[in-house]
Scaffold this active site. Structure first.
Site, mmCIF file in Angstrom:
data_model
loop_
_atom_site.group_PDB
_atom_site.id
_atom_site.type_symbol
_atom_site.label_atom_id
_atom_site.label_comp_id
_atom_site.label_asym_id
_atom_site.label_seq_id
_atom_site.Cartn_x
_atom_site.Cartn_y
_atom_site.Cartn_z
ATOM 1 N N GLU A 26 0.863 -1.183 0.000
ATOM 2 C CA GLU A 26 0.000 0.000 0.000
ATOM 3 C C GLU A 26 0.899 1.233 0.000
ATOM 4 O O GLU A 26 1.992 1.219 0.576
ATOM 5 C CB GLU A 26 -0.901 0.018 1.247
ATOM 6 C CG GLU A 26 -1.738 1.292 1.341
ATOM 7 C CD GLU A 26 -2.803 1.245 2.426
ATOM 8 O OE1 GLU A 26 -2.717 0.412 3.332
ATOM 9 O OE2 GLU A 26 -3.733 2.073 2.342
ATOM 10 N N CYS A 220 -6.524 0.912 2.821
ATOM 11 C CA CYS A 220 -7.532 1.983 2.801
ATOM 12 C C CYS A 220 -7.382 2.907 1.600
ATOM 13 O O CYS A 220 -8.324 3.622 1.247
ATOM 14 C CB CYS A 220 -7.458 2.796 4.086
ATOM 15 S SG CYS A 220 -7.860 1.825 5.540
ATOM 16 N N ASN A 351 -11.886 -3.303 0.365
ATOM 17 C CA ASN A 351 -10.747 -3.580 1.254
ATOM 18 C C ASN A 351 -11.246 -4.021 2.625
ATOM 19 O O ASN A 351 -11.478 -5.195 2.841
ATOM 20 C CB ASN A 351 -9.845 -2.345 1.351
ATOM 21 C CG ASN A 351 -8.765 -2.516 2.398
ATOM 22 O OD1 ASN A 351 -8.113 -3.557 2.407
ATOM 23 N ND2 ASN A 351 -8.574 -1.556 3.262
ATOM 24 N N GLU A 352 -11.446 -3.053 3.531
ATOM 25 C CA GLU A 352 -11.981 -3.414 4.851
ATOM 26 C C GLU A 352 -13.396 -2.865 4.928
ATOM 27 O O GLU A 352 -13.630 -1.775 5.447
ATOM 28 C CB GLU A 352 -11.124 -2.796 5.964
ATOM 29 C CG GLU A 352 -9.992 -3.678 6.388
ATOM 30 C CD GLU A 352 -9.133 -3.079 7.496
ATOM 31 O OE1 GLU A 352 -9.328 -1.910 7.879
ATOM 32 O OE2 GLU A 352 -8.246 -3.799 7.961
HETATM 33 O O1 AHR Z 1 -2.099 -1.707 6.821
HETATM 34 C C1 AHR Z 1 -2.548 -0.443 7.216
HETATM 35 C C2 AHR Z 1 -4.047 -0.325 7.161
HETATM 36 O O2 AHR Z 1 -4.625 -1.225 8.056
HETATM 37 C C3 AHR Z 1 -4.685 -0.659 5.854
HETATM 38 O O3 AHR Z 1 -4.694 0.418 4.985
HETATM 39 C C4 AHR Z 1 -6.065 -1.053 6.219
HETATM 40 O O4 AHR Z 1 -6.618 -1.997 5.350
HETATM 41 C C5 AHR Z 1 -5.947 -1.561 7.636
HETATM 42 O O5 AHR Z 1 -6.845 -0.968 8.484
#
Ligand code: AHR
Length: 629
Positions: A26, A220, A351-352
């Site tokens: 990321e 994120c 993603n989440e």
């Molecule tokens: O890995 C850091 C963050 O942790 C990521 O962006 C997210 O998916 C998770 O909350």
């Protein structure tokens, strides 16, 4: 009392796929801009909201000049701002770029400078120079006979000394006005020597893990704090200088770690990502926005009557990766230089994410993919926690929807990982597979800036990974997160690899990932531990078919030496060796000053017949490789 670990080579279990141990990338902690993407100039296009971010005015006492940001007749419509330097003489006058917490250059290496310029009055020359942190001139060139209309100029800079924090100076020499835009400086020594490419040492560190997959672009970042800040994959395959600039959500996400100069240039875009996967032998695992902004931020939802646009983006990404060159998006891939497909086989939807809104949107994606790309495995989120109400709500729903793989995440203190080494022993064998897609043990607490990549965290992850490996029939893939952090520009700790502008540090956690991945094997062998009455030991075993080797991973977080007998059922040992990762205390970690405090060490072990005796070092992970008859 000696502990016995019995390995049933006579009862081979589940297959372990090549994809099992992967990586999570990321653009956080300056992972892409200022990190993997090797561009050394920050705000090369003068288009950050504060257009002089990263630039300072250089005006020696005798110099008379002006420096302004303009936007009429720009070089590029995508980046409308450019810099105008007007000098009335007296001395050189201009600007300097600070890079990403400095510009790291190495003596003896060559750096490609590219800039766009025009001279609108007078006949000045342009001086471009690199100055070291202490003010020492490292290299200087002069560009003369400047054009009156925008033109691209190139030069090679060869600094005479190594400096982690040099600055790039651009100075008008003489009287007149010069417009400047898209100033770029790249090392020629990029990964595979690609111009405008990726930082070679950082990619090498990834390649050395031999990762099974590479998740991208997050995290994120996929979601954005609002929908208009979501990751725009299509914009990232435009010609590099036409890719838009987007604020990075990690710019403002953590008030305790602000990064006001953090933007995404997308120089590392989706084409470069697929190429990177191919280079390092990792299966691509893109994550796509599902019509939901980050639920830790606005949680903005795309209305259901607009969701098709998001679905189409996802379908087009498959065509970009795999489609024949005659298709619209396959044609774009071919035009970028890769007519052969990238062999994309899976994609994460969201993603989440959590809640009924996620299920509602995911259902539409599933339907479209099953109709158009039934072989693409779809991965769905279970939210940010591994056991909370969001997780419990989602799992049965995802199972009922028939998603192929569910994505579980966990950032917790080390005890969680030790206690969950048996988490998957009782999972439903007939349900979706699991991607343990983001995890890292946190030495203090999740999201604390005091978290350290210490040995205890690494051993906790290793213990947990023995459980993932033993349950390879359920757990299809796993990845530590986040991957990279810039020593002076990070938002989130811990991270797998720490970098500065010249070097990097592999953490104990990195070595745990590498030890699992490079000793993956391809078949699980059942493992039984006798109770030695004290201490905790975690173990898993695999067979590597091509060599016939039995590989046992043993994690011993305790403080004393332990003696263990490996009893082999159905195989006979002829030779054995160990790789041991241990340290003088559980708090030890690697640093730029001491990068090798915790590194794997190799040793030979006596072995013959059906048992092998192993000495387990205190606070250790041991990989025992047994050659069998
Ligand atoms: O890995 C850091 C963050 O942790 C990521 O962006 C997210 O998916 C998770 O909350």
């Amino acid at each position: 009392m000696t502990r016995t670990i019995t390995i049933h080579a006579d009862k081979p279990g589940a297959a372990i796929s090549h994809e099992m141990w992967g990586l999570f990338f990321e653009d956080i902690n300056f992972g892409a801009d200022g990190g993997l993407y090797a561009e050394l100039v920050k705000n090369r296009c003068f288009s950050f909201p504060k257009p002089m971010t990263g630039w300072e005015k250089i005006s020696p006492s005798k110099a008379r000049g002006e420096c302004s940001v303009m936007n009429h007749e720009p070089f590029s419509a995508v980046h409308p701002h450019f810099l105008r330097l007007t000098s009335q003489g007296g001395d050189v006058f201009g600007v300097a770029n600070e890079g990403f917490r400095g510009i790291g250059v190495k003596a003896g290496e060559a750096y490609d400078l590219t800039l766009r310029l025009r001279c609108t009055s007078g006949t000045p020359a342009l001086r471009v120079a690199l100055y070291g942190e202490n003010g020492l001139l490292l290299e200087q060139i002069k560009l003369e006979k400047l054009p009156s209309a925008w033109e691209e100029r190139k030069a090679v800079l060869r600094p005479t000394a190594t400096d982690a924090k040099s600055k790039l100076y651009i100075l008008v020499d003489g009287v007149g006005t010069i417009d400047i835009d898209l100033v770029s400086l790249f090392p020629q020594n990029t990964w595979k020597g690609r111009p405008g490419g990726l930082r070679a040492d950082m990619v090498q560190a990834l390649a050395d893990i031999k990762p099974g997959f590479l998740r991208f672009p997050g995290g994120c970042i996929v979601e954005g704090s609002e929908l208009d800040k979501r990751y725009p994959w299509k914009a990232t395959i435009a010609p590099v200088l036409e890719r838009p600039l987007l604020i990075n959500r990690w710019n403002y996400e953590f008030l305790h770690r602000p990064a006001p100069d953090y933007y995404q240039s997308f120089g590392l875009g989706f084409y470069e990502y697929f190429l990177l996967c191919e280079d390092i032998g990792a299966a691509p695992l893109p994550i796509i926005n599902c019509g939901m902004a980050c639920q830790f931020n606005s949680g903005e939802l795309a209305p259901m009557n607009e969701i098709d646009r998001y679905v189409q983006d996802a379908l087009d990404l498959v065509e970009f990766a795999n489609g024949p060159v005659e298709t619209e998006w396959g044609g774009k891939r071919a035009a970028m230089g890769h007519p052969a497909p990238f062999n994309l086989t899976m994609m994460g939807i969201g993603n989440e994410q959590w809640g009924p809104q996620y299920i509602e949107r995911l259902t539409v994606f599933l339907k479209a993919f099953r109709a158009k790309y039934p072989k693409i495995r779809l991965i769905a989120s279970t939210g940010p926690e591994p056991a909370d109400e969001r997780f419990k709500y989602l799992w049965p729903k995802l199972s009922a929807l028939g998603v192929d793989i569910v994505d579980e995440h966990c950032y917790a203190r080390p005890p969680w990982f030790f206690e969950n080494a048996h988490r998957f022993d009782n999972y439903d064998r007939k349900g979706p597979k699991v991607l343990f897609g983001e995890y890292a043990a946190q030495s203090e607490k999740p999201v604390s800036p005091n978290n350290v990549n210490d040995l205890e965290c690494a051993l906790a992850e290793a213990a947990f990974m023995t459980g993932l490996e033993r349950n390879a029939d359920v757990v299809a893939m796993a990845a530590y997160a986040p991957l990279f952090a810039h020593r002076e520009a990070w938002q989130w700790s811990p991270d797998l690899i720490w970098v500065d502008n010249l070097s990097l540090v592999r953490t104990p956690n990195y070595y745990v990932q590498q030890l699992f991945s490079t000793n993956r094997g391809d078949v699980v062998l059942p493992t039984k531990l006798s109770d030695a009455g004290d201490g905790r030991v975690f173990a898993s075993a695999v067979r590597e078919t091509k060599s016939g080797d039995v590989i046992v991973k043993i994690v011993h977080p305790g403080e004393t030496v332990e003696f263990t007998t490996i009893a082999l059922n159905g195989a006979s040992a002829v030779l054995a060796s160990t790789i041991v990762l241990s340290g003088e205390n559980l708090a030890v970690h690697n640093s730029f000053e001491e990068p090798n405090a915790v590194v794997p060490r190799h040793a030979a072990v006596t072995a013959s017949g059906n048992s092998v005796d192993v000495r387990l070092e205190p606070r250790s992970m041991t990989v025992l490789r047994i050659k069998t008859a």
